[in-house]
Design an enzyme around this catalytic site. Structure first.
Site, mmCIF file in Angstrom:
data_model
loop_
_atom_site.group_PDB
_atom_site.id
_atom_site.type_symbol
_atom_site.label_atom_id
_atom_site.label_comp_id
_atom_site.label_asym_id
_atom_site.label_seq_id
_atom_site.Cartn_x
_atom_site.Cartn_y
_atom_site.Cartn_z
ATOM 1 N N ASP A 148 -35.932 20.566 74.772
ATOM 2 C CA ASP A 148 -36.339 21.412 75.886
ATOM 3 C C ASP A 148 -35.228 22.435 76.063
ATOM 4 O OD1 ASP A 148 -37.612 22.477 78.129
ATOM 5 O OD2 ASP A 148 -36.891 20.931 79.488
ATOM 6 N N SER A 149 -35.465 23.427 76.911
ATOM 7 C CA SER A 149 -34.388 24.358 77.212
ATOM 8 C C SER A 149 -33.293 23.682 78.016
ATOM 9 C CB SER A 149 -34.936 25.567 77.979
ATOM 10 O OG SER A 149 -35.521 25.155 79.200
ATOM 11 N N GLY A 209 -38.807 30.338 80.050
ATOM 12 C CA GLY A 209 -40.026 30.840 80.670
ATOM 13 C C GLY A 209 -40.179 32.352 80.649
ATOM 14 N N CYS A 226 -41.453 20.184 76.818
ATOM 15 C CA CYS A 226 -41.423 21.474 77.504
ATOM 16 C C CYS A 226 -42.801 22.093 77.385
ATOM 17 C CB CYS A 226 -40.361 22.378 76.869
ATOM 18 S SG CYS A 226 -40.345 24.072 77.503
ATOM 19 N N ASN A 227 -43.406 22.430 78.514
ATOM 20 C CA ASN A 227 -44.731 23.041 78.468
ATOM 21 C C ASN A 227 -44.692 24.423 77.830
ATOM 22 O OD1 ASN A 227 -44.730 21.247 81.215
ATOM 23 N ND2 ASN A 227 -46.701 21.176 80.175
ATOM 24 N N THR A 228 -43.669 25.215 78.158
ATOM 25 C CA THR A 228 -43.577 26.571 77.608
ATOM 26 C C THR A 228 -43.471 26.535 76.087
ATOM 27 O OG1 THR A 228 -42.553 27.429 79.622
ATOM 28 C CG2 THR A 228 -42.203 28.689 77.606
ATOM 29 N N CYS A 266 -45.152 21.392 84.742
ATOM 30 C CA CYS A 266 -43.849 21.738 84.167
ATOM 31 C C CYS A 266 -43.034 20.455 84.140
ATOM 32 C CB CYS A 266 -43.157 22.807 85.000
ATOM 33 S SG CYS A 266 -41.434 23.136 84.526
ATOM 34 N N THR A 267 -42.395 20.180 83.026
ATOM 35 C CA THR A 267 -41.684 18.904 82.891
ATOM 36 C C THR A 267 -40.559 18.764 83.915
ATOM 37 O OG1 THR A 267 -40.312 19.876 81.134
ATOM 38 C CG2 THR A 267 -42.245 18.619 80.459
#
Length: 267
Positions: free
Chosen positions: A7-8, A40, A70-72, A177-178
């Site tokens: 993830d970021s 994002g 991560c959804n993005t 969003c996580t």
């Protein structure tokens, strides 16, 4: 067994903790991108480039599976990640839990970042899994950033603003969003109406953790000895679990698995 998550930033903590609870004996590789976050606001191509870099850092440690927590990144980079890493490393994306939320009937609210709310991606999920239900998309500006910084006052303000945009009669809320799963109880407290049935929150962490095990043919073993190690990668560099992670129970669970740097975990 070795499971990598990417993830970021701190959004991967919920899924990592879910894996840890299912398999305390699994080694975890956490790969995030403090140099490039947040993802994002980036263009889809830029998100893909950053996601590939973070994934390659994790893949160098030869995990049995990679969770894109991560959804993005799942929206924009999943095809590129799978094209590069599979079949050697199964790649598990994160999709907002609209399908299970819709199964319970409406009304449903979907809390997500402003970029995701109203996006073709989210509209498609609603059309596929919640057609005919009363579904409200609720943009949550600033909430993911506040969670990332563990800024309690900013989290409370962002949650209150989003709650004010959420219909009072919703029965279920999708955490799209996580990062939001880390403050799920504060979200529940802000939305639960006195005398109403208990509000149901739908996150993705447990589902993606279970899917990762299925993809590698492993069974949950929550009673296994807690022997799993932890390796942390920060924009590709070996590092420690960030202090912000320790603000959340999920981060403290991971820190309890050993040294925050976990340098002894083998490549």
């Amino acid at each position: 067994m070795k499971i990598a998550l990417m993830d970021s930033g701190a959004g991967l903590l919920a899924a990592a903790a879910a894996v840890r609870r299912l398999r305390p004996d699994a080694d975890l590789v956490i790969s995030c991108d403090p140099d490039g976050m947040p993802w994002g606001p980036r263009t889809p191509d830029d998100v893909t480039a950053h996601a590939l870099a973070v994934a390659r850092s994790a893949a160098a440690h030869r995990p049995d599976a990679l969770i894109v927590a991560c959804n993005t990144a799942s929206v924009h980079a999943l095809p590129a990640l799978r094209a590069e890493l599979e079949p050697a490393i199964p790649v598990i994306g994160t999709v907002p839990a609209i399908k299970p939320a819709a199964a319970g009937g409406g009304p449903v609210a979907i809390w997500a970042t402003p970029a995701t709310t109203g996006s073709p991606y989210q509209r498609d999920l609603i059309a596929r899994f919640a057609d005919g239900l009363d579904v409200t998309g609720v943009p949550c500006p600033g909430l993911a950033d506040a969670v990332e910084q563990a800024d309690a006052a900013a989290v409370s303000a962002a949650v209150a603003a989003a709650a004010a945009r959420t219909p009072r009669d919703v029965r279920a809320v999708v955490l799209g969003c996580t990062h939001y799963e880390l403050v799920a109880e504060e979200i529940r407290d802000a939305l639960q109406q006195p005398g109403a049935p208990a509000l149901v929150l739908h996150g993705s962490a447990d589902a993606v953790a279970a899917q990762a095990l299925r993809r590698i043919g492993a069974e949950p073993a929550p009673a296994a000895a807690p022997t799993g190690g932890l390796r942390v990668l920060l924009s590709g560099r070996p590092g420690e679990l960030p202090d912000v992670a320790l603000a959340y129970p999920e981060g403290r669970l991971l820190a309890g698995s050993g040294d925050r740097r976990a340098a002894a975990l083998p490549r």
